[in-house]
Design a protein around this motif. Sequence first.
Motif, PDB file in Angstrom:
ATOM      1  N   TRP A  78       0.833  -1.208   0.000  1.00 14.25           N
ATOM      2  CA  TRP A  78       0.000   0.000   0.000  1.00 14.25           C
ATOM      3  C   TRP A  78       0.870   1.261   0.000  1.00 14.25           C
ATOM      4  O   TRP A  78       0.619   2.202  -0.758  1.00 14.25           O
ATOM      5  N   GLN A  99       1.602   4.921  -2.833  1.00 10.89           N
ATOM      6  CA  GLN A  99       1.220   6.280  -2.433  1.00 10.89           C
ATOM      7  C   GLN A  99       2.077   7.333  -3.137  1.00 10.89           C
ATOM      8  O   GLN A  99       3.263   7.096  -3.408  1.00 10.89           O
ATOM      9  N   GLU A 117      -4.203  -0.293   7.317  1.00 12.79           N
ATOM     10  CA  GLU A 117      -5.138   0.589   8.016  1.00 12.79           C
ATOM     11  C   GLU A 117      -4.434   1.533   8.990  1.00 12.79           C
ATOM     12  O   GLU A 117      -4.895   2.659   9.220  1.00 12.79           O
ATOM     13  N   GLN A 159      -3.136   4.267   6.753  1.00 20.11           N
ATOM     14  CA  GLN A 159      -4.268   5.003   6.175  1.00 20.11           C
ATOM     15  C   GLN A 159      -4.856   5.963   7.199  1.00 20.11           C
ATOM     16  O   GLN A 159      -5.231   7.095   6.864  1.00 20.11           O
ATOM     17  N   THR A 190      -2.698   9.091   7.303  1.00 20.39           N
ATOM     18  CA  THR A 190      -2.821   9.981   6.138  1.00 20.39           C
ATOM     19  C   THR A 190      -4.155  10.725   6.183  1.00 20.39           C
ATOM     20  O   THR A 190      -4.241  11.882   5.789  1.00 20.39           O
ATOM     21  N   GLN A 191      -5.223  10.060   6.687  1.00 21.93           N
ATOM     22  CA  GLN A 191      -6.515  10.736   6.814  1.00 21.93           C
ATOM     23  C   GLN A 191      -6.445  11.852   7.837  1.00 21.93           C
ATOM     24  O   GLN A 191      -6.999  12.936   7.660  1.00 21.93           O
TER      25      GLN A 191
END
Length: 460
Positions: A356, A360, A388, A391, A394-395
Amino acid sequence: MILIVDDDIAVRTSLGLLLKQAGYATKAAATPEDALRVVRETPPQLVLMDMNYSLDTTGQDGLQLLGQVKAVAPQVPVILITGWGSITLAVEGMKAGAAEFVTKPWNNDSLLQTIRTIISLAETSAAHQDDELNPTRRQLDRQYNFQRIVGQDAQLLQVLRSVGQVAATDASVLIEGESGTGKELIAEAVHLNSHRRKAPFVKVNLGGISASLFESEMFGHRRGAFTDAKTDRVGRFEMANGGTIFLDEIGELDLGSQVKLLRVLQDRTYEVLGDSRSRSLDIRVICATNRNLAEMVREGRFREDLFYRINLITVRLPALRERPDDVPLLVNHFVGNLRSTYNRPALKVGTRALHWLREQPLPGNIRELKNLVERAVLVSGKDELGPEDFQAQTQRVVVKAAEGELPPVGVMTLDELEAQMIRKTVDFYAGNLSRVAKALGLSRGALYRRLEKFNIPFTE
């Protein structure tokens, strides 16, 4: 053999004696015709060439001779000799294929160092052309000290190979690349693989030095040289003497400071503020920028003569998105360091998470990846990190950028929050640092230190 081309017998004689004392064989030519004959019959190691051979002193005859020499013997490096007032002409010569230029009157030690560097580069280049091997990262590591640089992408290996070749010389190096690509590590690698490795390596963030403080920071000052000069200060050039100076973010330097820097790089001398005695420099210069300096030259925001002075060798670092296969290597390297830092020996990143991360965009490059990994390690608390966990971080980065509200707890460090506030205040007051300092409740000195710490560019 070095070929000296000048219509002034005094110059030919002076250079001939200097080079003979330094151990070089020489030949002299008074006219372009004589010079071309020598180049055709016995190509020299290097040509020292004056730019004027006629009464009009435009230098066009010198440019014409340069073109003829490069056509006959393109592998022979040429150093141009010109007056300080003709640097624009010398820049034209650099565009036409000259390796370097020196100004009259020259400094003997500086000239000899330039000659040694150019000849060494030419010999290295010739050896490289004869070498048909395609070295792997392991082979490069056997030859050079690249311990702190992680990766084995083909573009990176080409960069490392170039670094290894030029490190042994004193050639000035310009490192180009986006923010966070590791320009400082490459500069350090050049120094560590050079004959100056045991001498100082001094890093200077030019984006954090205001125009009014440039001379004091770079050249030093004597007590009483100006109002706030309470004690003597050693300048960065003096700190680096005998070693290497790394001028980071050179694209942020204002035009006035560029002239002062050019004088030092050209003459290899400087004066401490408040002390009229001229001091000599024995130094290697490495510069770095995330800007397009060639475009800045066209726009008149960066001096063309300085541009050609600092980029004898240019190294372009690829962005992390251009070398995605190196992302897992970097992640595992960061995690390895964090195991000991946080005493978590079982810490690792799962295969799915590595895949993942590899996909990016990571506009902040290696620096962004490093911060993302460390944040995920701290916030998740797990021994094996999955997609996750990254993620979620980054959120949260997106959430923190929202205007008018503080970011959630755990998303930003105090340093990051402080840097963001300073940048916003600098923008709000259009770079007026007196008003910025007052708004933030800081002294100007404290503000300057923070601007340098967070690599925030500014002008006075």
